[in-house]
Design a protein around this motif. Structure first.
Motif, PDB file in Angstrom:
ATOM      1  N   SER A  30      29.390  47.692  42.663  1.00  0.00           N
ATOM      2  CA  SER A  30      30.541  47.390  41.957  1.00  0.00           C
ATOM      3  C   SER A  30      31.537  46.700  42.956  1.00  0.00           C
ATOM      4  N   ASP A  31      32.921  46.388  42.465  1.00  0.00           N
ATOM      5  CA  ASP A  31      34.174  46.212  43.546  1.00  0.00           C
ATOM      6  C   ASP A  31      35.449  46.735  42.459  1.00  0.00           C
ATOM      7  N   LYS A  63      37.844  47.973  45.665  1.00  0.00           N
ATOM      8  CA  LYS A  63      38.929  46.946  45.873  1.00  0.00           C
ATOM      9  C   LYS A  63      38.153  45.766  45.664  1.00  0.00           C
ATOM     10  N   HIS A  64      38.576  45.268  44.987  1.00  0.00           N
ATOM     11  CA  HIS A  64      38.282  43.829  44.021  1.00  0.00           C
ATOM     12  C   HIS A  64      37.755  42.790  44.973  1.00  0.00           C
ATOM     13  N   LYS A  65      37.033  42.325  44.921  1.00  0.00           N
ATOM     14  CA  LYS A  65      35.896  41.393  45.066  1.00  0.00           C
ATOM     15  C   LYS A  65      35.417  41.570  46.682  1.00  0.00           C
ATOM     16  N   TYR A 111      34.083  37.075  39.140  1.00  0.00           N
ATOM     17  CA  TYR A 111      35.102  38.107  39.385  1.00  0.00           C
ATOM     18  C   TYR A 111      35.821  38.182  38.254  1.00  0.00           C
ATOM     19  N   ASN A 135      33.675  43.904  37.066  1.00  0.00           N
ATOM     20  CA  ASN A 135      33.185  44.696  38.359  1.00  0.00           C
ATOM     21  C   ASN A 135      32.685  45.287  38.744  1.00  0.00           C
ATOM     22  N   ASP A 147      28.436  39.234  37.857  1.00  0.00           N
ATOM     23  CA  ASP A 147      29.441  40.949  38.157  1.00  0.00           C
ATOM     24  C   ASP A 147      29.665  40.681  36.405  1.00  0.00           C
TER      25      ASP A 147
END
Length: 225
Positions: A164-165, A168-170, A195, A198, A210
């Motif tokens: 997962s992200d 922290k996004h991306k 994106y 998540n 994703d």
């Protein structure tokens, strides 16, 4: 059962002062070495080996410690070797399949969201699947092939894995905080990740997507040997 040799770790600490050695993808063992020099010039090394207990009874490690002086023309070196024999883990639930050389695997057919899936794997003494090689992917495909119809809608080709992200996004990492590109397998579907979500699912083709963590999908659990 495995054998741990940490002579090289000890030598390395003479240079940087401290080392943590983790068996890859293992939640069972941690080896840490801290090296320091006191006011009189003596080197002190503290070696700590932590081994998680899978069942409540547990059993002690078999430890053999050996010390020797290895002489050369230039110097004498103290060589310390410690061998740990770790008892085998408890037997997993009957519905997990043993893949020799890899571990135990299970495809949960009842869809759950990513967070629930992670907890369910943990309760079974396992963790949400992390794909580390094409060989391991072949196991995933085999379990998929045995279950051609998991759902009767668009979710049928997909199952959650432990990536997962959310932190922290991306930046996609495993449930052990390992970067996805360091796992040995990061084959995204063309155009992915986009994106929009998540959490990560693996497709029957082996490609990653994703998706939303709250969408319910089947999921894979894995447990080491």
């Amino acid at each position: 059962m495995f054998l741990t040799h940490f002579v090289l770790c000890i030598l390395y600490t003479m240079i940087i002062g401290a080392v943590d050695c983790f068996p890859r993808k293992s939640t069972l063992s941690k080896l840490s070495i801290n090296n320091s020099q006191n006011a009189t010039g003596h080197w002190n090394s503290k070696i700590q080996f932590e081994h998680g207990v899978v069942n409540k009874q547990g059993s002690p490690l078999d430890l053999k410690l050996e010390q020797a002086i290895v002489s050369s023309e230039r110097d004498d070196v103290v060589l310390i070797t410690a061998n740990f024999t770790v008892p085998p883990r408890s037997t997993p639930p009957e519905d997990y399949e043993l893949i020799p050389g890899l571990g135990f695997y299970k495809l949960h057919k009842e869809p759950e969201n990513w967070h629930t899936a992670r907890v369910m794997c943990r309760k079974e003494g396992a963790y949400l699947e992390i794909i580390n090689s094409h060989f391991e992917l072949s196991v995933i495909k085999m379990l998929f092939d045995r279950n051609p119809t998991l759902t009767d809608d668009w979710r049928n080709p997909y199952a959650f894995v432990g990536v997962s992200d959310l932190q922290k996004h991306k930046t996609f990492v495993t449930i052990f905080d390992e970067p996805l590109n360091a796992t040995g397998y990061s084959n995204w579907h063309p155009g992915q990740p986009n994106y929009d979500g998540n959490c990560v699912v693996v497709q029957r083709t082996g490609q990653l997507h994703d998706t939303g963590c709250e969408i319910k999908f089947p999921f894979f659990c894995e447990r080491g040997l």
